[in-house]
Design an enzyme around this catalytic site. Structure first.
Site, mmCIF file in Angstrom:
data_model
loop_
_atom_site.group_PDB
_atom_site.id
_atom_site.type_symbol
_atom_site.label_atom_id
_atom_site.label_comp_id
_atom_site.label_asym_id
_atom_site.label_seq_id
_atom_site.Cartn_x
_atom_site.Cartn_y
_atom_site.Cartn_z
ATOM 1 N N SER A 72 0.796 -1.231 0.000
ATOM 2 C CA SER A 72 0.000 0.000 0.000
ATOM 3 C C SER A 72 0.828 1.280 0.000
ATOM 4 C CB SER A 72 -0.965 0.014 1.197
ATOM 5 O OG SER A 72 -0.255 0.196 2.401
ATOM 6 N N LYS A 109 2.330 4.170 6.953
ATOM 7 C CA LYS A 109 1.506 5.061 6.132
ATOM 8 C C LYS A 109 2.055 6.481 6.195
ATOM 9 C CE LYS A 109 -1.809 2.115 5.075
ATOM 10 N NZ LYS A 109 -1.002 0.918 5.179
#
Length: 152
Positions: A72, A109
């Protein structure tokens, strides 16, 4: 896509290792840089030796390595299996890539603030931002300073 029950958006921390600087091999560091455009003649001399810990670790006591699992953050140049050099002494700022615990799960992230609330943002299609909701505890373990990955 996230694995079933994976609220972290598909990118997990596979392992964590503490940094022990200065104990690695010192390898030659060549004075000339390698051209990424047109080739240039190589110089035959070494500037000095280099321990990668010296180049990548600013605060040894506050730094650790993590191995990444998932895709991701591919848009940030972070791939499945990469090793991140993470510094706990750096206060996270908007836009930093962080290792964070949310809902008891570690994830990697980009840290953003949206609507006055923290948000963990992936950098790959098919992965949604993860807003930190009222009552949820977000713990930032550190800021990723470098990524090490194999060239395919």
């Amino acid at each position: 896509m996230p694995a079933p029950g994976d609220s972290t958006g598909g990118l997990r921390v596979a392992s964590i290792r503490r940094v022990h600087g200065g104990s690695g091999p010192r390898l030659p560091l060549y004075l000339s840089r390698v051209a990424a455009g047109f080739p240039s003649p190589a110089d035959d001399y070494v500037e000095r030796s280099l321990d990668l810990s010296e180049a990548l670790v600013e605060d040894e006591e506050a730094t650790f390595y993590v191995r990444v699992a998932g895709d991701s953050m591919i848009g940030a140049g972070i791939h499945d299996g990469d090793i991140l050099v993470v510094d706990r002494s750096v206060e996270p700022e908007e836009g930093d890539v962080v290792i964070a615990a949310l809902g008891g799960e570690l994830t990697v992230k980009r840290y953003e603030v949206r609507g006055g609330r923290p948000c963990l943002v992936p950098e790959a299609e098919g992965h949604d931002p993860i807003p930190v909701r009222e009552g949820e505890e977000l713990i930032v373990w550190g800021v990723a300073r470098h990524v090490v990955h194999e060239i395919s």
